[in-house]
Design a protein around this motif. Structure first.
Motif, PDB file in Angstrom:
ATOM      1  N   ALA A 118      -2.281  -2.369  -8.876  1.00 38.76           N
ATOM      2  CA  ALA A 118      -2.127  -3.540  -9.742  1.00 38.76           C
ATOM      3  C   ALA A 118      -0.665  -3.770 -10.101  1.00 38.76           C
ATOM      4  CB  ALA A 118      -2.967  -3.365 -11.004  1.00 38.76           C
ATOM      5  N   CYS A 119       0.035  -2.702 -10.407  1.00 34.73           N
ATOM      6  CA  CYS A 119       1.438  -2.807 -10.778  1.00 34.73           C
ATOM      7  C   CYS A 119       2.271  -3.376  -9.626  1.00 34.73           C
ATOM      8  CB  CYS A 119       1.962  -1.435 -11.188  1.00 34.73           C
ATOM      9  SG  CYS A 119       3.638  -1.479 -11.812  1.00 34.73           S
ATOM     10  N   HIS A 120       2.077  -2.849  -8.436  1.00 36.54           N
ATOM     11  CA  HIS A 120       2.849  -3.322  -7.289  1.00 36.54           C
ATOM     12  C   HIS A 120       2.421  -4.711  -6.845  1.00 36.54           C
ATOM     13  CE1 HIS A 120       5.531  -0.001  -6.672  1.00 36.54           C
ATOM     14  NE2 HIS A 120       4.516   0.814  -6.939  1.00 36.54           N
ATOM     15  N   HIS A 121       1.159  -5.047  -7.033  1.00 39.38           N
ATOM     16  CA  HIS A 121       0.711  -6.398  -6.710  1.00 39.38           C
ATOM     17  C   HIS A 121       1.394  -7.421  -7.614  1.00 39.38           C
ATOM     18  CE1 HIS A 121      -1.781  -9.544  -5.137  1.00 39.38           C
ATOM     19  NE2 HIS A 121      -2.263  -9.819  -6.331  1.00 39.38           N
ATOM     20  N   VAL A 132       0.842  -1.200   0.000  1.00 38.16           N
ATOM     21  CA  VAL A 132       0.000   0.000   0.000  1.00 38.16           C
ATOM     22  C   VAL A 132       0.876   1.249   0.000  1.00 38.16           C
ATOM     23  CG1 VAL A 132      -1.708   1.295   1.325  1.00 38.16           C
ATOM     24  CG2 VAL A 132      -1.934  -1.176   1.093  1.00 38.16           C
ATOM     25  N   THR A 133       1.931   1.237   0.796  1.00 37.98           N
ATOM     26  CA  THR A 133       2.838   2.390   0.874  1.00 37.98           C
ATOM     27  C   THR A 133       3.544   2.619  -0.458  1.00 37.98           C
ATOM     28  OG1 THR A 133       3.169   1.942   3.208  1.00 37.98           O
ATOM     29  CG2 THR A 133       4.774   3.373   2.145  1.00 37.98           C
ATOM     30  N   ARG A 134       4.060   1.549  -1.068  1.00 35.35           N
ATOM     31  CA  ARG A 134       4.736   1.680  -2.374  1.00 35.35           C
ATOM     32  C   ARG A 134       3.763   2.149  -3.444  1.00 35.35           C
ATOM     33  NH1 ARG A 134       6.580  -3.452  -1.102  1.00 35.35           N
ATOM     34  NH2 ARG A 134       5.441  -4.321  -2.849  1.00 35.35           N
ATOM     35  N   SER A 160      -5.641   2.690  -8.682  1.00 39.56           N
ATOM     36  CA  SER A 160      -5.908   1.309  -9.081  1.00 39.56           C
ATOM     37  C   SER A 160      -4.772   0.744  -9.935  1.00 39.56           C
ATOM     38  CB  SER A 160      -7.225   1.247  -9.849  1.00 39.56           C
ATOM     39  OG  SER A 160      -7.483  -0.049 -10.294  1.00 39.56           O
ATOM     40  N   ALA A 161      -4.289   1.523 -10.890  1.00 38.44           N
ATOM     41  CA  ALA A 161      -3.188   1.073 -11.747  1.00 38.44           C
ATOM     42  C   ALA A 161      -1.915   0.867 -10.932  1.00 38.44           C
ATOM     43  CB  ALA A 161      -2.945   2.086 -12.865  1.00 38.44           C
ATOM     44  N   ALA A 162      -1.645   1.755  -9.992  1.00 38.03           N
ATOM     45  CA  ALA A 162      -0.445   1.627  -9.155  1.00 38.03           C
ATOM     46  C   ALA A 162      -0.526   0.390  -8.263  1.00 38.03           C
ATOM     47  CB  ALA A 162      -0.254   2.882  -8.311  1.00 38.03           C
ATOM     48  N   ALA A 175       1.612   6.141  -7.126  1.00 33.76           N
ATOM     49  CA  ALA A 175       0.419   6.835  -7.641  1.00 33.76           C
ATOM     50  C   ALA A 175       0.584   8.344  -7.552  1.00 33.76           C
ATOM     51  CB  ALA A 175      -0.820   6.388  -6.876  1.00 33.76           C
ATOM     52  N   CYS A 176       1.133   8.820  -6.460  1.00 34.28           N
ATOM     53  CA  CYS A 176       1.306  10.274  -6.299  1.00 34.28           C
ATOM     54  C   CYS A 176       2.325  10.818  -7.290  1.00 34.28           C
ATOM     55  CB  CYS A 176       1.725  10.604  -4.876  1.00 34.28           C
ATOM     56  SG  CYS A 176       0.383  10.382  -3.700  1.00 34.28           S
ATOM     57  N   SER A 177       3.430  10.099  -7.484  1.00 36.03           N
ATOM     58  CA  SER A 177       4.441  10.610  -8.421  1.00 36.03           C
ATOM     59  C   SER A 177       3.962  10.503  -9.864  1.00 36.03           C
ATOM     60  CB  SER A 177       5.778   9.894  -8.234  1.00 36.03           C
ATOM     61  OG  SER A 177       5.654   8.529  -8.517  1.00 36.03           O
ATOM     62  N   VAL A 178       3.266   9.423 -10.200  1.00 35.54           N
ATOM     63  CA  VAL A 178       2.748   9.249 -11.557  1.00 35.54           C
ATOM     64  C   VAL A 178       1.685  10.299 -11.854  1.00 35.54           C
ATOM     65  CG1 VAL A 178       1.307   7.729 -12.972  1.00 35.54           C
ATOM     66  CG2 VAL A 178       3.300   6.817 -11.820  1.00 35.54           C
ATOM     67  N   SER A 179       0.867  10.629 -10.858  1.00 36.06           N
ATOM     68  CA  SER A 179      -0.242  11.553 -11.087  1.00 36.06           C
ATOM     69  C   SER A 179       0.250  12.928 -11.529  1.00 36.06           C
ATOM     70  CB  SER A 179      -1.103  11.696  -9.834  1.00 36.06           C
ATOM     71  OG  SER A 179      -0.457  12.468  -8.852  1.00 36.06           O
ATOM     72  N   MET A 180       1.438  13.311 -11.097  1.00 27.82           N
ATOM     73  CA  MET A 180       1.960  14.631 -11.460  1.00 27.82           C
ATOM     74  C   MET A 180       2.254  14.727 -12.960  1.00 27.82           C
ATOM     75  SD  MET A 180       1.683  16.138  -8.680  1.00 27.82           S
ATOM     76  CE  MET A 180       2.640  17.600  -8.464  1.00 27.82           C
ATOM     77  N   GLY A 181       2.535  13.600 -13.598  1.00 27.96           N
ATOM     78  CA  GLY A 181       2.871  13.620 -15.012  1.00 27.96           C
ATOM     79  C   GLY A 181       1.708  13.331 -15.945  1.00 27.96           C
ATOM     80  N   LEU A 182       0.568  12.966 -15.394  1.00 30.94           N
ATOM     81  CA  LEU A 182      -0.579  12.618 -16.232  1.00 30.94           C
ATOM     82  C   LEU A 182      -1.501  13.809 -16.436  1.00 30.94           C
ATOM     83  CD1 LEU A 182      -1.576   9.096 -14.884  1.00 30.94           C
ATOM     84  CD2 LEU A 182      -0.316   9.636 -16.949  1.00 30.94           C
TER      85      LEU A 182
END
Length: 142
Positions: free
Chosen positions: A85-88, A56-58, A81-83, A63-70
């Motif tokens: 799934a990726c970490h899972h 959850v922490t990762r 949700s995408a973050a 998600a927060c860092s990716v959101s800045m670029g989207l």
């Protein structure tokens, strides 16, 4: 020198200060994502008992860092949700998987390195040989 009186200068400074205090839309979305993860941390940890809070922490950080670029129209929920799934899947965003905007949603795409990593982890694959295929190779029937 300015032609404005002291009162106008003070009003302008106050207005500038208010504008600087106001977070950008991307910063607001990142804060919304952080809030979502905080509110649902226990639920998410229960869904993924092996990884729990670490996942959850990762995922929140990603998600927060990716959101800045989207694009600003991409929903915070789809980014989270995408973050998750990726970490899972145990993949790294930007190296093995990519999160990109599509019709207002964040979509997860597993890249070639991610597919190779997943194939090795499955236990069904002993080796993989990846190489470039060019149009001339396809035309020649190779």
């Amino acid at each position: 020198m300015s032609n404005q009186g002291p009162q106008n200068q003070q009003q302008n400074r106050q207005q500038d200060d208010r504008q600087q205090e106001r977070p950008s839309p991307n910063q607001q979305r990142a804060e919304h994502i952080r809030r979502m993860f905080r509110e649902r941390a226990k639920e998410l940890a229960a869904i993924f008992p092996d990884d729990g809070i670490a996942l959850v922490t990762r995922a929140q950080s990603t998600a927060c860092s990716v959101s800045m670029g989207l694009d600003i129209n991409v929903t915070a929920e789809s980014i989270a949700s995408a973050a998750i799934a990726c970490h899972h899947l145990g993949l790294d965003v930007g190296d093995q998987a990519y999160i990109y905007p599509f019709k207002g949603q964040a979509k997860l795409t597993i890249g070639p390195r991610g597919l190779i990593a997943l194939a090795y982890r499955s236990g069904f694959v002993r080796s993989i040989e990846a190489r470039s295929v060019f149009k001339a190779d396809v035309d020649a029937g190779l």
